[in-house]
Write a protein that holds these residues in place. Structure first.
Motif, PDB file in Angstrom:
ATOM      1  N   UNK A   1       0.865  -1.176   0.051  1.00  0.00           N
ATOM      2  CA  UNK A   1      -0.156   0.118   0.033  1.00  0.00           C
ATOM      3  C   UNK A   1       0.919   1.274  -0.043  1.00  0.00           C
ATOM      4  N   UNK A   2       0.439   2.385  -0.647  1.00  0.00           N
ATOM      5  CA  UNK A   2       1.104   3.492  -0.659  1.00  0.00           C
ATOM      6  C   UNK A   2       0.398   4.400   0.436  1.00  0.00           C
ATOM      7  N   UNK A   3       1.394   5.351   0.850  1.00  0.00           N
ATOM      8  CA  UNK A   3       0.969   6.300   2.212  1.00  0.00           C
ATOM      9  C   UNK A   3       1.512   7.687   1.850  1.00  0.00           C
ATOM     10  N   UNK A   4       0.771   8.598   2.818  1.00  0.00           N
ATOM     11  CA  UNK A   4       1.549   9.889   2.622  1.00  0.00           C
ATOM     12  C   UNK A   4       1.868  10.169   4.067  1.00  0.00           C
ATOM     13  N   UNK A   5       2.638  11.229   4.075  1.00  0.00           N
ATOM     14  CA  UNK A   5       3.113  11.620   5.371  1.00  0.00           C
ATOM     15  C   UNK A   5       2.889  13.069   5.707  1.00  0.00           C
ATOM     16  N   UNK A   6       2.532  13.686   6.776  1.00  0.00           N
ATOM     17  CA  UNK A   6       2.300  14.796   7.153  1.00  0.00           C
ATOM     18  C   UNK A   6       2.854  15.351   8.069  1.00  0.00           C
ATOM     19  N   UNK A   7       3.481  16.722   8.283  1.00  0.00           N
ATOM     20  CA  UNK A   7       3.897  17.393   9.648  1.00  0.00           C
ATOM     21  C   UNK A   7       3.756  18.661   9.468  1.00  0.00           C
ATOM     22  N   UNK A   8       3.853  19.343  10.597  1.00  0.00           N
ATOM     23  CA  UNK A   8       3.470  20.837  10.482  1.00  0.00           C
ATOM     24  C   UNK A   8       4.658  21.823   9.751  1.00  0.00           C
ATOM     25  N   UNK A   9       4.446  22.813   9.041  1.00  0.00           N
ATOM     26  CA  UNK A   9       5.244  23.581   8.492  1.00  0.00           C
ATOM     27  C   UNK A   9       6.437  24.093   9.405  1.00  0.00           C
ATOM     28  N   UNK A  10       6.042  24.276  10.847  1.00  0.00           N
ATOM     29  CA  UNK A  10       7.215  24.497  11.657  1.00  0.00           C
ATOM     30  C   UNK A  10       6.561  24.333  13.015  1.00  0.00           C
ATOM     31  N   UNK A  11       7.532  24.324  13.960  1.00  0.00           N
ATOM     32  CA  UNK A  11       7.295  24.014  15.253  1.00  0.00           C
ATOM     33  C   UNK A  11       8.159  24.745  16.306  1.00  0.00           C
ATOM     34  N   UNK A  12       7.990  24.877  17.611  1.00  0.00           N
ATOM     35  CA  UNK A  12       9.073  25.614  18.375  1.00  0.00           C
ATOM     36  C   UNK A  12       9.706  24.853  19.462  1.00  0.00           C
ATOM     37  N   UNK A  13      10.884  25.149  19.761  1.00  0.00           N
ATOM     38  CA  UNK A  13      11.718  24.767  20.825  1.00  0.00           C
ATOM     39  C   UNK A  13      11.591  25.803  22.138  1.00  0.00           C
ATOM     40  N   UNK A  14      11.275  25.232  23.308  1.00  0.00           N
ATOM     41  CA  UNK A  14      11.186  26.196  24.307  1.00  0.00           C
ATOM     42  C   UNK A  14      12.118  25.952  25.332  1.00  0.00           C
ATOM     43  N   UNK A  15      12.718  27.083  26.137  1.00  0.00           N
ATOM     44  CA  UNK A  15      13.633  26.506  27.035  1.00  0.00           C
ATOM     45  C   UNK A  15      13.842  28.099  27.825  1.00  0.00           C
ATOM     46  N   UNK A  16      15.119  28.146  28.353  1.00  0.00           N
ATOM     47  CA  UNK A  16      15.359  29.402  29.060  1.00  0.00           C
ATOM     48  C   UNK A  16      15.556  30.553  28.237  1.00  0.00           C
ATOM     49  N   UNK A  17      15.428  30.782  27.249  1.00  0.00           N
ATOM     50  CA  UNK A  17      15.534  32.016  26.294  1.00  0.00           C
ATOM     51  C   UNK A  17      14.282  31.976  25.416  1.00  0.00           C
ATOM     52  N   UNK A  18      14.423  32.972  24.366  1.00  0.00           N
ATOM     53  CA  UNK A  18      13.394  33.106  23.482  1.00  0.00           C
ATOM     54  C   UNK A  18      13.176  31.770  22.746  1.00  0.00           C
ATOM     55  N   UNK A  19      11.869  31.141  22.605  1.00  0.00           N
ATOM     56  CA  UNK A  19      11.832  29.973  21.530  1.00  0.00           C
ATOM     57  C   UNK A  19      12.449  30.028  20.508  1.00  0.00           C
ATOM     58  N   UNK A  20      12.986  28.757  19.756  1.00  0.00           N
ATOM     59  CA  UNK A  20      13.443  28.715  18.585  1.00  0.00           C
ATOM     60  C   UNK A  20      12.629  27.928  17.646  1.00  0.00           C
ATOM     61  N   UNK A  21      12.793  28.038  16.540  1.00  0.00           N
ATOM     62  CA  UNK A  21      11.693  27.786  15.359  1.00  0.00           C
ATOM     63  C   UNK A  21      12.365  26.695  14.383  1.00  0.00           C
ATOM     64  N   UNK A  22      11.838  25.487  14.510  1.00  0.00           N
ATOM     65  CA  UNK A  22      12.033  24.396  13.814  1.00  0.00           C
ATOM     66  C   UNK A  22      11.221  24.286  12.369  1.00  0.00           C
ATOM     67  N   UNK A  23      11.847  24.412  11.241  1.00  0.00           N
ATOM     68  CA  UNK A  23      10.996  24.405   9.957  1.00  0.00           C
ATOM     69  C   UNK A  23      11.817  23.646   8.967  1.00  0.00           C
ATOM     70  N   UNK A  24      11.595  23.808   7.614  1.00  0.00           N
ATOM     71  CA  UNK A  24      12.074  23.151   6.683  1.00  0.00           C
ATOM     72  C   UNK A  24      12.604  21.651   6.719  1.00  0.00           C
ATOM     73  N   UNK A  25      11.457  20.967   7.168  1.00  0.00           N
ATOM     74  CA  UNK A  25      11.616  19.619   7.446  1.00  0.00           C
ATOM     75  C   UNK A  25      12.037  18.581   6.173  1.00  0.00           C
ATOM     76  N   UNK A  26      12.880  17.766   6.138  1.00  0.00           N
ATOM     77  CA  UNK A  26      13.443  16.806   5.190  1.00  0.00           C
ATOM     78  C   UNK A  26      13.175  15.433   5.570  1.00  0.00           C
ATOM     79  N   UNK A  27      12.738  14.443   4.397  1.00  0.00           N
ATOM     80  CA  UNK A  27      12.131  13.214   4.848  1.00  0.00           C
ATOM     81  C   UNK A  27      13.308  12.348   3.953  1.00  0.00           C
ATOM     82  N   UNK A  28      13.166  10.866   4.256  1.00  0.00           N
ATOM     83  CA  UNK A  28      13.975   9.941   3.569  1.00  0.00           C
ATOM     84  C   UNK A  28      13.253   8.738   4.285  1.00  0.00           C
ATOM     85  N   UNK A  29      12.587   7.825   2.946  1.00  0.00           N
ATOM     86  CA  UNK A  29      11.902   6.819   3.367  1.00  0.00           C
ATOM     87  C   UNK A  29      12.662   5.540   2.578  1.00  0.00           C
TER      88      UNK A  29
END
Length: 173
Positions: A101-129
């Motif tokens: 069967x074939x399938x599709x993968x989805x994930x958000x365009x971006x998400x944040x990392x939070x900690x002691x300072x200003x949140x940092x943004x994760x984006x530009x996801x890449x995949x390998x299957x």
């Protein structure tokens, strides 16, 4: 005369009843086969977290990139250091379901990392299957998904550990 009339009426009723039962109305039937196919549900299980490793923030904005081969690279005001193990790693998942069967993968365009300072943004996801989006041909076909990304680091980002999550979904096509 009355008897003759009774015989004619009865003969007429019999003829009508016979006509009604022979060819005036006709019924037909047919039979259709039935079937159902139950398929394995598609599942996704995390086997490794996305780790950007250790790095230093500089006077300007920069990025840390972790690719699907677990390599870390930096740009802009970010510096990696050999003094610390980088421990960079792409996220890894096992996708299981109906073989071939074939399938599709989805994930958000971006998400944040939070900690002691200003949140940092994760984006530009890449995949390998492992097989391009088609589950293996054996029962309970499995695929491995690797997920890399780019972390945007602020100028003079506060030191410390930052955490977050990324939601990855898989659906049959």
């Amino acid at each position: 005369m009355k008897t003759l009339l009774k015989v004619l009426v009865m003969a007429g009723c019999t003829a009508l009843a016979w006509a009604a039962g022979t060819g005036v109305s006709q019924a037909a039937t047919a039979t259709a086969g039935t079937s159902a196919t139950v398929v394995l549900p598609v599942t996704i299980t995390k086997t490794a977290d996305l780790q950007f490793g250790k790095f230093m923030s500089g006077a300007s904005v920069g990025t840390v990139v972790v690719d699907t081969a677990n390599a870390q690279s930096v740009t802009g005001g970010v510096t990696t250091t050999a003094a610390f193990s980088t421990t960079a790693a792409a996220a890894a998942f096992t996708i299981s379901g109906e073989p071939t069967s074939t399938y599709a993968i989805t994930f958000p365009a971006q998400t944040d990392l939070t900690g002691p300072g200003t949140p940092m943004t994760i984006g530009s996801f890449t995949t390998a299957i492992t097989s391009g989006g088609t589950l293996g041909t054996f029962v309970g076909g499995n695929e491995t998904l690797k997920l890399g990304a780019t972390l945007t680091v602020g100028a003079s980002q506060a030191s410390g550990t930052y955490n977050g999550t990324v939601d990855v979904a898989v659906n049959y096509n």
